[in-house]
Design an enzyme around this catalytic site. Sequence first.
Site, mmCIF file in Angstrom:
data_model
loop_
_atom_site.group_PDB
_atom_site.id
_atom_site.type_symbol
_atom_site.label_atom_id
_atom_site.label_comp_id
_atom_site.label_asym_id
_atom_site.label_seq_id
_atom_site.Cartn_x
_atom_site.Cartn_y
_atom_site.Cartn_z
ATOM 1 N N HIS A 149 0.848 -1.202 0.000
ATOM 2 C CA HIS A 149 0.000 0.000 0.000
ATOM 3 C C HIS A 149 0.882 1.250 0.000
ATOM 4 O O HIS A 149 1.908 1.305 0.690
ATOM 5 C CB HIS A 149 -0.881 0.035 1.248
ATOM 6 C CG HIS A 149 -2.036 -0.909 1.209
ATOM 7 N ND1 HIS A 149 -3.181 -0.711 1.940
ATOM 8 C CD2 HIS A 149 -2.240 -2.056 0.523
ATOM 9 C CE1 HIS A 149 -4.031 -1.695 1.713
ATOM 10 N NE2 HIS A 149 -3.477 -2.536 0.860
ATOM 11 N N LYS A 172 -8.806 -12.394 10.221
ATOM 12 C CA LYS A 172 -8.503 -12.746 8.825
ATOM 13 C C LYS A 172 -7.086 -12.264 8.558
ATOM 14 O O LYS A 172 -6.754 -11.112 8.858
ATOM 15 C CB LYS A 172 -9.488 -12.032 7.904
ATOM 16 C CG LYS A 172 -9.001 -11.842 6.462
ATOM 17 C CD LYS A 172 -10.094 -11.243 5.581
ATOM 18 C CE LYS A 172 -9.567 -10.749 4.251
ATOM 19 N NZ LYS A 172 -10.632 -10.252 3.366
ATOM 20 N N LYS A 214 -4.442 -11.316 5.714
ATOM 21 C CA LYS A 214 -4.237 -11.051 4.287
ATOM 22 C C LYS A 214 -2.972 -11.765 3.845
ATOM 23 O O LYS A 214 -1.877 -11.485 4.346
ATOM 24 C CB LYS A 214 -4.131 -9.534 4.068
ATOM 25 C CG LYS A 214 -3.732 -9.080 2.687
ATOM 26 C CD LYS A 214 -4.593 -9.645 1.562
ATOM 27 C CE LYS A 214 -6.064 -9.290 1.689
ATOM 28 N NZ LYS A 214 -6.899 -9.796 0.601
ATOM 29 N N ASP A 232 -6.580 -15.099 3.315
ATOM 30 C CA ASP A 232 -7.012 -14.624 1.994
ATOM 31 C C ASP A 232 -5.805 -14.278 1.132
ATOM 32 O O ASP A 232 -5.313 -13.139 1.160
ATOM 33 C CB ASP A 232 -7.909 -13.388 2.176
ATOM 34 C CG ASP A 232 -8.327 -12.775 0.844
ATOM 35 O OD1 ASP A 232 -8.137 -13.429 -0.203
ATOM 36 O OD2 ASP A 232 -8.856 -11.644 0.860
ATOM 37 N N PRO A 233 -5.297 -15.262 0.349
ATOM 38 C CA PRO A 233 -4.162 -14.951 -0.528
ATOM 39 C C PRO A 233 -4.589 -14.353 -1.874
ATOM 40 O O PRO A 233 -3.745 -14.247 -2.783
ATOM 41 C CB PRO A 233 -3.490 -16.320 -0.709
ATOM 42 C CG PRO A 233 -4.603 -17.304 -0.575
ATOM 43 C CD PRO A 233 -5.662 -16.690 0.305
ATOM 44 N N ASN A 234 -5.854 -13.994 -1.996
ATOM 45 C CA ASN A 234 -6.364 -13.385 -3.243
ATOM 46 C C ASN A 234 -6.051 -14.222 -4.474
ATOM 47 O O ASN A 234 -5.653 -13.689 -5.520
ATOM 48 C CB ASN A 234 -5.831 -11.953 -3.417
ATOM 49 C CG ASN A 234 -6.556 -10.953 -2.515
ATOM 50 O OD1 ASN A 234 -5.967 -10.387 -1.607
ATOM 51 N ND2 ASN A 234 -7.853 -10.756 -2.729
ATOM 52 N N GLU A 236 -10.375 -17.774 2.065
ATOM 53 C CA GLU A 236 -10.950 -16.755 1.180
ATOM 54 C C GLU A 236 -10.127 -16.705 -0.110
ATOM 55 O O GLU A 236 -8.913 -16.469 -0.065
ATOM 56 C CB GLU A 236 -10.930 -15.402 1.908
ATOM 57 C CG GLU A 236 -11.588 -14.291 1.115
ATOM 58 C CD GLU A 236 -11.731 -13.015 1.950
ATOM 59 O OE1 GLU A 236 -11.968 -13.108 3.178
ATOM 60 O OE2 GLU A 236 -11.599 -11.930 1.380
ATOM 61 N N ASN A 258 -14.476 -12.509 -2.573
ATOM 62 C CA ASN A 258 -14.862 -11.193 -3.077
ATOM 63 C C ASN A 258 -14.316 -11.036 -4.492
ATOM 64 O O ASN A 258 -14.300 -9.943 -5.034
ATOM 65 C CB ASN A 258 -14.335 -10.064 -2.187
ATOM 66 C CG ASN A 258 -12.825 -10.069 -2.051
ATOM 67 O OD1 ASN A 258 -12.287 -10.733 -1.177
ATOM 68 N ND2 ASN A 258 -12.130 -9.337 -2.914
ATOM 69 N N ASP A 287 -19.742 -6.786 -0.889
ATOM 70 C CA ASP A 287 -19.424 -5.387 -0.572
ATOM 71 C C ASP A 287 -20.473 -4.463 -1.208
ATOM 72 O O ASP A 287 -20.679 -4.509 -2.432
ATOM 73 C CB ASP A 287 -18.021 -5.100 -1.132
ATOM 74 C CG ASP A 287 -17.482 -3.731 -0.764
ATOM 75 O OD1 ASP A 287 -18.278 -2.824 -0.511
ATOM 76 O OD2 ASP A 287 -16.242 -3.593 -0.765
ATOM 77 N N HIS A 292 -16.716 -7.629 1.990
ATOM 78 C CA HIS A 292 -15.312 -7.315 1.718
ATOM 79 C C HIS A 292 -15.090 -5.838 1.991
ATOM 80 O O HIS A 292 -16.043 -5.051 2.040
ATOM 81 C CB HIS A 292 -15.071 -7.652 0.241
ATOM 82 C CG HIS A 292 -14.034 -6.845 -0.448
ATOM 83 N ND1 HIS A 292 -14.308 -5.660 -1.097
ATOM 84 C CD2 HIS A 292 -12.703 -7.052 -0.595
ATOM 85 C CE1 HIS A 292 -13.189 -5.188 -1.620
ATOM 86 N NE2 HIS A 292 -12.203 -6.005 -1.334
ATOM 87 N N ASN A 342 -12.075 -2.412 1.236
ATOM 88 C CA ASN A 342 -10.777 -1.814 0.889
ATOM 89 C C ASN A 342 -10.566 -0.668 1.882
ATOM 90 O O ASN A 342 -11.450 -0.394 2.698
ATOM 91 C CB ASN A 342 -10.793 -1.267 -0.547
ATOM 92 C CG ASN A 342 -10.795 -2.371 -1.597
ATOM 93 O OD1 ASN A 342 -11.798 -2.612 -2.253
ATOM 94 N ND2 ASN A 342 -9.681 -3.048 -1.768
HETATM 95 O O1 GKR Z 1 -6.217 -3.765 0.892
HETATM 96 O O2 GKR Z 1 -4.546 -4.851 0.017
HETATM 97 C C1 GKR Z 1 -5.713 -4.759 0.358
HETATM 98 C C2 GKR Z 1 -6.618 -5.939 0.140
HETATM 99 O O3 GKR Z 1 -5.899 -6.978 -0.436
HETATM 100 C C3 GKR Z 1 -7.733 -5.567 -0.785
HETATM 101 O O4 GKR Z 1 -7.244 -5.007 -1.960
HETATM 102 C C4 GKR Z 1 -8.595 -6.753 -1.133
HETATM 103 O O5 GKR Z 1 -9.488 -6.377 -2.136
HETATM 104 O O6 GKR Z 1 -9.262 -6.793 1.190
HETATM 105 C C5 GKR Z 1 -9.485 -7.228 -0.059
HETATM 106 C C6 GKR Z 1 -9.824 -8.686 -0.100
HETATM 107 O O7 GKR Z 1 -10.417 -9.163 0.813
HETATM 108 O O8 GKR Z 1 -9.552 -9.355 -1.104
HETATM 109 MG MG MG Z 2 -10.646 -11.098 -0.187
#
Ligand code: GKR
Ligand code: MG
Length: 448
Positions: free
Chosen positions: A31, A208, A210, A238-240, A263, A292, A316, A342, A344
Amino acid sequence: MSEKGTPKVVDMKVIPVAGKDSMLMSLSGAHAPFFTRNLVILKDSAGHTGIGEIHGGDYTCESLKSCIPLVLGNPTGMYRSILDNIRKASTRPAEDDGEGIQSLDLAKLKFVVKSQWAIECALLDLLGQYMELPMCELLGNGKQRDKVETLGYLFYVSDKEKADLPYLDESDSSDPWFRLRRQEMLTPERIVEQACVLQEKYGFRNFKLKGGVLSGAEEMASVRALKKRFPAARINIDPNGAWSLAEAISLCKGTHDILTYAEDPCGPESGYSSREIMAEFKNATNIPVATNMIATDWRQFYHATALKSVDIVLADPHFWGFDGSVRMAQLLNDWGLTWGSHSNNHFDITLTAFAHVAAAAPGDPTALDTHWIWQDGQDLLDNAPLIRDGYLEVPKLPGMGVTINMEKVLAANELYSHLPYHDRNDAEAMQYLIPGWTFDSKKPCLVR
Ligand code: GKR
Ligand code: MG
């Protein structure tokens, strides 16, 4: 003579604002020191003010401004028609290829976010004030609860001293959380420390983490350490979508005693969509899945449910709208699935909006995401709802039930106007940590 019907909207302002952030890590990178949002402030003919907040950036700002003629002069009671007229007038931009955020490409987030939901929020705020009812009473079947469970949203944080960027330093703060949140935290021990300090301040019971930052094995070590320290907590990672299906299965299979749900553990691969891959993950592990990324609109949701890829939809309201998010909550509840939201980075206007939407969600929603803990103290409201004992309070006053502080809004707008960028860009700060770093949806950001 007094006006008949609901008051009319007499003024609409769109105000872009910025706030400060830590060097939080995710698959997208690090960020930046500042995050941006757009505010909508409506006035009605009865003298009320209605507010809404949504994601930042020029695209969303311009799109909101283009809605002004479709909003002004209309009675607030016609809010559904106002929103429908905005929907009908909007066209899909050529750059929107419809992929959504299933590979977390941040450039596509602005197409998933729909600016009119900030207008919906402000209109519901006005209507609630006219009807003398809190906003949650105007949604779905009305208010279901007085307080909303929220989770402790844990992030790995990099050392801001490694970047020549103006990150906030709070080492002088008297608040232990405020001091900690700007420091480097990249090990399981520091993640547990983060959770302990957060629990002390906000009372969170569930967490949770990230992910998408370190190797999957290292991140699962943090999850294990968290579970050891908080045995009763529901813990989610949540590894996206960064992990391959094979890696996600090997990391998560047999971890029911540690992970309550995963997630977006994996994403599209080998010609299969993320919805297909997540269904295979579920079949192989029996670990419930939240998203999400693979269900951000009704068409995606149709395919996700047809394949049984998901158990928890993090709907969201900035993606789905307030009415849409609660409609999703009702449907999931009827189907035996789970609703959540979700988030941001956001200010306290979005925090308040989350409180109302989750207050109207029937059944047993999962604890809500919020990034507010990383921003807490940068209030734009005089009376932001508090998170206490792990629950976000739902304002009881009419409408959103909060008062905007215009002095603080103008200061946040001033900060915005001095920024060299308005869109989220997590690559720039990341390049101080790894020179030449570029986003790869399949590689955790510190694994290069
Ligand atoms: O703020 O870096 C972040 C999160 O990774 C965000 O961009 C994600 O969209 O929080 C979010 C998520 O749950 O995937
Ligand atoms: Mg997520």
